[in-house]
Scaffold this motif. Structure first.
Motif, PDB file in Angstrom:
ATOM      1  N   HIS A 133      11.233  37.991 -34.018  1.00 36.66           N
ATOM      2  CA  HIS A 133       9.791  38.063 -34.281  1.00 36.66           C
ATOM      3  C   HIS A 133       9.416  37.311 -35.568  1.00 36.66           C
ATOM      4  N   ILE A 134      10.032  36.155 -35.728  1.00 29.95           N
ATOM      5  CA  ILE A 134       9.800  35.305 -36.896  1.00 29.95           C
ATOM      6  C   ILE A 134       9.341  33.942 -36.397  1.00 29.95           C
ATOM      7  N   ARG A 135       8.354  33.368 -37.065  1.00 27.05           N
ATOM      8  CA  ARG A 135       7.972  31.992 -36.759  1.00 27.05           C
ATOM      9  C   ARG A 135       8.295  31.112 -37.970  1.00 27.05           C
ATOM     10  N   VAL A 136       8.469  29.831 -37.724  1.00 30.64           N
ATOM     11  CA  VAL A 136       8.762  28.870 -38.781  1.00 30.64           C
ATOM     12  C   VAL A 136       7.476  28.138 -39.133  1.00 30.64           C
ATOM     13  N   GLY A 137       7.040  28.300 -40.373  1.00 31.33           N
ATOM     14  CA  GLY A 137       5.845  27.608 -40.830  1.00 31.33           C
ATOM     15  C   GLY A 137       6.143  26.221 -41.357  1.00 31.33           C
ATOM     16  N   CYS A 138       7.386  26.020 -41.798  1.00 30.86           N
ATOM     17  CA  CYS A 138       7.785  24.729 -42.359  1.00 30.86           C
ATOM     18  C   CYS A 138       9.272  24.541 -42.134  1.00 30.86           C
ATOM     19  N   VAL A 139       9.656  23.356 -41.678  1.00 32.15           N
ATOM     20  CA  VAL A 139      11.052  22.949 -41.605  1.00 32.15           C
ATOM     21  C   VAL A 139      11.284  21.995 -42.766  1.00 32.15           C
ATOM     22  N   ALA A 195       6.911  24.206 -35.449  1.00 31.07           N
ATOM     23  CA  ALA A 195       6.556  24.315 -36.870  1.00 31.07           C
ATOM     24  C   ALA A 195       5.555  23.224 -37.217  1.00 31.07           C
ATOM     25  N   PRO A 196       4.463  23.542 -37.901  1.00 36.71           N
ATOM     26  CA  PRO A 196       3.439  22.526 -38.183  1.00 36.71           C
ATOM     27  C   PRO A 196       3.804  21.567 -39.307  1.00 36.71           C
ATOM     28  N   LEU A 197       4.742  21.957 -40.190  1.00 39.25           N
ATOM     29  CA  LEU A 197       5.058  21.167 -41.377  1.00 39.25           C
ATOM     30  C   LEU A 197       6.538  20.788 -41.408  1.00 39.25           C
ATOM     31  N   ALA A 198       6.800  19.581 -41.926  1.00 37.04           N
ATOM     32  CA  ALA A 198       8.166  19.148 -42.224  1.00 37.04           C
ATOM     33  C   ALA A 198       8.188  18.683 -43.673  1.00 37.04           C
ATOM     34  N   ARG A 199       8.871  19.440 -44.516  1.00 31.41           N
ATOM     35  CA  ARG A 199       8.932  19.096 -45.952  1.00 31.41           C
ATOM     36  C   ARG A 199      10.156  18.222 -46.192  1.00 31.41           C
ATOM     37  N   LEU A 200       9.905  16.965 -46.533  1.00 29.15           N
ATOM     38  CA  LEU A 200      10.976  15.993 -46.715  1.00 29.15           C
ATOM     39  C   LEU A 200      11.043  15.564 -48.182  1.00 29.15           C
ATOM     40  N   MET A 201      12.221  15.637 -48.746  1.00 29.09           N
ATOM     41  CA  MET A 201      12.448  15.179 -50.117  1.00 29.09           C
ATOM     42  C   MET A 201      13.351  13.950 -50.024  1.00 29.09           C
ATOM     43  N   LEU A 202      12.730  12.773 -50.175  1.00 26.52           N
ATOM     44  CA  LEU A 202      13.389  11.509 -49.855  1.00 26.52           C
ATOM     45  C   LEU A 202      14.062  10.848 -51.049  1.00 26.52           C
ATOM     46  N   GLY A 203      14.047  11.475 -52.202  1.00 22.74           N
ATOM     47  CA  GLY A 203      14.714  10.896 -53.363  1.00 22.74           C
ATOM     48  C   GLY A 203      13.822   9.934 -54.128  1.00 22.74           C
ATOM     49  N   VAL A 204      14.427   9.189 -55.046  1.00 17.59           N
ATOM     50  CA  VAL A 204      13.683   8.259 -55.894  1.00 17.59           C
ATOM     51  C   VAL A 204      14.577   7.059 -56.198  1.00 17.59           C
ATOM     52  N   PRO A 205      14.072   5.840 -56.030  1.00 24.30           N
ATOM     53  CA  PRO A 205      14.946   4.678 -56.218  1.00 24.30           C
ATOM     54  C   PRO A 205      15.287   4.373 -57.665  1.00 24.30           C
ATOM     55  N   ASP A 206      14.375   4.644 -58.613  1.00 18.94           N
ATOM     56  CA  ASP A 206      14.634   4.241 -60.000  1.00 18.94           C
ATOM     57  C   ASP A 206      13.897   5.165 -60.960  1.00 18.94           C
ATOM     58  N   LEU A 207      14.633   6.111 -61.541  1.00 17.46           N
ATOM     59  CA  LEU A 207      14.022   7.037 -62.500  1.00 17.46           C
ATOM     60  C   LEU A 207      13.617   6.342 -63.796  1.00 17.46           C
ATOM     61  N   ALA A 208      14.203   5.190 -64.097  1.00 21.40           N
ATOM     62  CA  ALA A 208      13.852   4.480 -65.328  1.00 21.40           C
ATOM     63  C   ALA A 208      12.398   4.021 -65.317  1.00 21.40           C
ATOM     64  N   ARG A 209      11.771   4.011 -64.158  1.00 22.21           N
ATOM     65  CA  ARG A 209      10.368   3.602 -64.089  1.00 22.21           C
ATOM     66  C   ARG A 209       9.427   4.638 -64.692  1.00 22.21           C
ATOM     67  N   TRP A 210       9.958   5.786 -65.110  1.00 25.21           N
ATOM     68  CA  TRP A 210       9.165   6.707 -65.930  1.00 25.21           C
ATOM     69  C   TRP A 210       8.630   5.994 -67.169  1.00 25.21           C
ATOM     70  N   LEU A 211       9.404   5.063 -67.711  1.00 27.45           N
ATOM     71  CA  LEU A 211       9.109   4.414 -68.982  1.00 27.45           C
ATOM     72  C   LEU A 211       8.599   2.992 -68.770  1.00 27.45           C
ATOM     73  N   SER A 212       7.857   2.486 -69.763  1.00 21.12           N
ATOM     74  CA  SER A 212       7.487   1.078 -69.737  1.00 21.12           C
ATOM     75  C   SER A 212       8.550   0.286 -70.491  1.00 21.12           C
ATOM     76  N   TRP A 213       8.797  -0.941 -70.044  1.00 20.78           N
ATOM     77  CA  TRP A 213       9.823  -1.789 -70.642  1.00 20.78           C
ATOM     78  C   TRP A 213       9.180  -3.080 -71.121  1.00 20.78           C
ATOM     79  N   TRP A 214       9.536  -3.508 -72.318  1.00 21.99           N
ATOM     80  CA  TRP A 214       8.906  -4.673 -72.935  1.00 21.99           C
ATOM     81  C   TRP A 214       9.013  -5.892 -72.028  1.00 21.99           C
ATOM     82  N   GLY A 215       7.870  -6.551 -71.833  1.00 28.46           N
ATOM     83  CA  GLY A 215       7.839  -7.771 -71.044  1.00 28.46           C
ATOM     84  C   GLY A 215       7.878  -7.569 -69.545  1.00 28.46           C
TER      85      GLY A 215
END
Length: 320
Positions: free
Chosen positions: A68-74, A122-142
């Motif tokens: 008696h359980i439904r899945v709201g998100c996979v 289930a109406p939702l699919a929560r996907l965590m696809l990663g990140v290609p470059d965390l260094a893009r948090w910062l600005s780099w000269w030039g």
């Protein structure tokens, strides 16, 4: 269990050691009837090799119906991380091999998760696809490289999963997290603006862990807010290392650990009030990540807090 316009649910990841039937029993015993079901191969709650198998979907529907359980998100946060990476040794425990091997592995998991969501209703699919470059948090000269390049990479990589989800009537949602392209409110807004139809799962504790206000974290999203995760947070502010279990870092800030609701510092009464003010009509999923409490006790504590805060009927307003 219904509490006014908002339902309470449970993320099953923490219950994975009990197997699917045990996790569903735990949800029922906790008084909830809607869950977030992870497809991660590390959890083995579903068969990761049969995510797109209609026979497996039928088997899962039968077991869910019996409980008696439904899945709201996979959801999938480990296998699908390999779509964008990182593709070095960080992700070898999930899948070793070349970057291309890992990308293909992650995409199979993403597409399979969407298909399984559709197959079990289930109406939702929560996907965590990663990140290609965390260094893009910062600005780099030039350089004119910015976080917008990560957003563009996400949209390009996610296209097959988004097209499949649209075809099958499933909504893909993202969750802001330091390991994702959407990691804070600003980057989440940028991604939602660039990827039509994508929704948002907000975990106020994740955003508070990187310095954002947990109440404002749930405000202003409108129909984009598709799901909410609930856990509490402790932040270590002493000049020496903390003792005890569960401490980690979300980037260069102080050490943090997640707790059951009522055991940390987040103002959950204000967060719930903000969700009610925003006319949120989805599910709040309790996510147990408390290293100090048994899983069942931590989940029960969190659900008890939320049940006290959510209306059990329509409010009368001022009557005097």
């Amino acid at each position: 269990m219904v509490h006014g316009p908002i339902r309470l649910g449970l993320c099953l990841a923490a219950f994975a050691p009990a197997g699917l039937d045990g996790a569903l029993r735990a949800a029922g015993q906790a008084g909830v009837d809607v869950v977030d079901l992870p497809t991660d191969s590390t959890f083995r709650l579903v068969d990761p090799d049969r995510l797109d198998d209609p026979a497996h979907h039928a088997e899962l529907r039968a077991r869910l119906g019996a409980a008696h359980i439904r899945v709201g998100c996979v959801s999938n946060s480990r296998d699908t991380q390999l779509v964008l990476g990182p593709h070095g040794p960080h992700t070898d425990p999930v899948c070793a091999g070349t970057a291309e091997d890992k990308r293909e592995y992650g995409m199979r998991a993403a597409l399979g998760t969407v298909r399984l969501a559709a197959g079990i209703g289930a109406p939702l699919a929560r996907l965590m696809l990663g990140v290609p470059d965390l260094a893009r948090w910062l600005s780099w000269w030039g350089s004119d490289v910015s976080w917008a390049d990560n957003v563009a990479a996400w949209c390009d990589a996610a296209k097959p999963a988004l097209e499949l989800a649209s075809e099958l009537g499933v909504r893909v949602v993202v969750e802001p997290h330091p390991k994702q392209v959407a990691y804070d409110p600003a980057s989440a807004r940028a991604l939602l603006a660039a990827a039509e139809g994508v929704g948002l799962c907000v975990d106020p504790a994740n955003l508070a862990a990187v310095g954002h206000d947990p109440v404002n974290a749930v405000r202003g999203w409108g129909a984009d807010l598709a799901a909410v995760h609930a856990k509490d947070l402790q932040v270590w502010r002493e000049p020496f290392a903390p003792r005890g279990a569960g401490w980690s870092r979300y980037g260069p800030g102080p050490e943090i650990r997640f707790r059951a609701l009522g055991s940390g510092s987040l103002p959950w009464s204000e967060i719930v009030a903000a969700l009610l003010d925003e006319d949120y009509r989805g599910v709040i999923y309790v996510e147990h990540e408390d290293a100090l409490l048994p899983t069942e006790q931590g989940a029960a504590n969190s659900l008890a807090v939320l049940r006290r805060l959510l209306p059990s009927a329509s409010a009368q307003g001022r009557t005097w």
